[in-house]
Design an enzyme around this catalytic site. Structure first.
Site, PDB file in Angstrom:
ATOM      1  N   ARG A   1      13.070 -50.714  37.087  1.00  0.00           N
ATOM      2  CA  ARG A   1      12.354 -50.527  38.335  1.00  0.00           C
ATOM      3  C   ARG A   1      12.174 -49.039  38.589  1.00  0.00           C
ATOM      4  O   ARG A   1      12.895 -48.200  38.040  1.00  0.00           O
ATOM      5  CB  ARG A   1      13.108 -51.161  39.502  1.00  0.00           C
TER       6      ARG A   1
ATOM      7  N   LYS B   1      18.531 -52.390  43.361  1.00  0.00           N
ATOM      8  CA  LYS B   1      18.185 -53.588  44.123  1.00  0.00           C
ATOM      9  C   LYS B   1      19.344 -54.560  44.196  1.00  0.00           C
ATOM     10  O   LYS B   1      19.593 -55.169  45.244  1.00  0.00           O
ATOM     11  CB  LYS B   1      16.961 -54.265  43.494  1.00  0.00           C
TER      12      LYS B   1
ATOM     13  N   HIS C   1       5.027 -51.159  39.281  1.00  0.00           N
ATOM     14  CA  HIS C   1       5.789 -52.369  38.986  1.00  0.00           C
ATOM     15  C   HIS C   1       5.048 -53.271  37.997  1.00  0.00           C
ATOM     16  O   HIS C   1       5.663 -54.152  37.385  1.00  0.00           O
ATOM     17  CB  HIS C   1       6.061 -53.141  40.279  1.00  0.00           C
TER      18      HIS C   1
ATOM     19  N   ARG D   1       6.648 -53.265  34.613  1.00  0.00           N
ATOM     20  CA  ARG D   1       7.808 -54.146  34.471  1.00  0.00           C
ATOM     21  C   ARG D   1       7.355 -55.576  34.208  1.00  0.00           C
ATOM     22  O   ARG D   1       7.914 -56.273  33.351  1.00  0.00           O
ATOM     23  CB  ARG D   1       8.652 -54.072  35.745  1.00  0.00           C
TER      24      ARG D   1
ATOM     25  N   TYR E   1       7.343 -65.742  35.337  1.00  0.00           N
ATOM     26  CA  TYR E   1       6.524 -65.219  34.243  1.00  0.00           C
ATOM     27  C   TYR E   1       6.004 -66.340  33.341  1.00  0.00           C
ATOM     28  O   TYR E   1       5.069 -66.119  32.563  1.00  0.00           O
ATOM     29  CB  TYR E   1       7.326 -64.214  33.414  1.00  0.00           C
TER      30      TYR E   1
END
Length: 418
Positions: free
Chosen positions: A259, A284, A354, A357, A389
């Site tokens: 991240r 996070k 992002h 990622r 995903y």
């Protein structure tokens, strides 16, 4: 240092009535902060103008100079005189660092300030929220109190009506998307529950706010095609200091799926060269993540550390390249990504970093990496976070579709038939 910047005119600046005694120290400090020689000369030259402006305010010694005096020298619009605005800002930081400015007297707390301080203590100590979460809650509540006019009419909060809440939510709805608006509503609900528990708000106000409806998994992860990721990395000019830093940051994200906050807080001690590992404490989740340091990632880091990273006492790997030197800000990594995209000229559909990622996760998925392994590499705590995903693996989804049984026909709907 002053004599090196102005071999012939250094006496002119060291003899300034107010700031002459700190001119040499200020010039040396400016160089330590990463200002170039030409910028240091501009800063020192501008000190003469600031010295005259402060003396016009009736100050005769440096000990009499206050923060308000410096702010009065600053132009209303920094773009009107960028040299003056930058020098005032640098001078204020220098005086603060050397304790040469008087300590500001604590101001009288306002009604809103007292209420927000109590709520901050509740969020931090009772709810256990992180600093960033507390800041978001307080920002929303502060805006609500301002619109309500709580400072001048505190009774407005005790007599709160649903129309007041709807007016504020309508105002926010014009600025934010549904997802952000849902967070804002949650902030207000928490504040109303806090008020009800404290006794200065009637109970049940939190149930009177309607939240935007969001459907689970209604949006796909924003992932760049892997070819676009490779093209973006190849387009970065690695002969410049900025290019070496940006390439190393983006390469780590594309290689490990880090991240942006993990990149920003990565420290030199987190790179274990002898063990061939890179260690990240995820901001996070707070969980440590140890991954093997690949040869390509190590080469990118070595090139940046040897040739691009400024020599400073900061332990963060990636630093600002413009003065004042220091760690990257909250948006530093995303700003670097945006600059790389703009300079590359590639028509990328997403502007947030992002998406790299997400592209990394999708790339692993298409290579046949098990879902559990992808989740471990990304630092997910649950498999559910990784399953999103699967919806991007279109070719794999087509393969699991079942053929119709033999002899089964699909009825066709005739035109005009409902």
């Amino acid at each position: 240092m002053l004599t090196k910047l102005f071999p012939k005119a250094h006496v002119r600046f060291s003899s300034l009535p107010l700031l002459g005694s700190i001119t040499d120290g200020f010039s040396e400090w400016s160089q330590q902060q990463g200002y170039k020689r030409s910028c240091c000369r501009i800063l020192v030259r501008t000190l003469a103008h600031i010295d005259a402006m402060i003396r016009q305010r009736g100050r005769s010694t440096l000990s009499e100079v206050t923060r308000e005096d410096l702010q009065a020298c600053r132009p209303a619009n920094s773009q009107d005189d960028r040299n003056l605005a930058g020098t005032v800002h640098a001078l204020e930081r220098y005086l603060d660092a050397h304790a040469l400015l008087p300590v500001p007297q604590p101001s009288t707390p306002t009604r809103s300030g007292v209420l927000l301080a109590d709520y901050r203590h509740f969020l931090k100590e009772v709810r256990g929220f992180s600093h960033s979460t507390v800041t978001g809650h307080l920002r929303t509540v502060s805006s609500f109190l301002d619109q309500l006019g709580y400072e001048s009419a505190p009774s407005q909060l005790a007599e709160l009506k649903s129309s007041d809440m709807e007016r504020f939510i309508t105002h926010l709805g014009k600025q934010h998307c549904r997802g952000t608006l849902q967070h804002e509503v949650a902030h207000l609900r928490g504040f109303f529950r806090f008020g009800a528990a404290s006794g200065w708000l009637p109970p049940g106000l939190d149930a009177q706010i309607d939240t935007p409806r969001l459907y689970r998994l209604e949006q796909l992860p924003r992932a760049l095609p892997w070819e676009s990721v490779c093209a973006l990395l190849a387009a970065i000019d690695r002969t410049t200091t900025m290019g070496m830093r940006d390439y190393a940051m983006l390469f780590l994200i594309a290689t490990y799926g880090f991240r942006a906050c993990d990149i920003r807080t990565l420290r030199l001690d987190d790179i274990r060269w002898r063990q061939g590992e890179i260690r990240v404490t995820q901001r996070k989740t707070g969980q440590p993540l140890v991954l093997p340091l690949t040869d390509a990632a190590g080469d990118a880091l070595v090139q940046y550390l040897r040739n691009g990273r400024p020599q400073t006492p900061f332990r963060q790997v990636f630093l600002r390249l413009r003065a004042p030197l220091g760690p990257l800000g909250l948006t530093g990594v995303n700003d670097a990504f945006g600059g790389c995209v703009k300079r590359s000229g590639l028509p990328l559909p997403f502007t947030g970093i992002h998406c790299l990622r997400h592209a990394y996760a999708l790339h692993l998925l298409r290579q046949g990496t098990p879902l559990k392994t992808i989740g471990d590499l990304l630092g997910h705590r649950t498999t559910e976070s990784t399953c999103v995903y699967l919806r991007l693996a279109i070719e794999d989804l087509r393969e699991v579709a079942l053929n119709l049984p033999e002899g089964c026909s699909v009825p066709l709907v005739s035109e005009g038939q409902p």
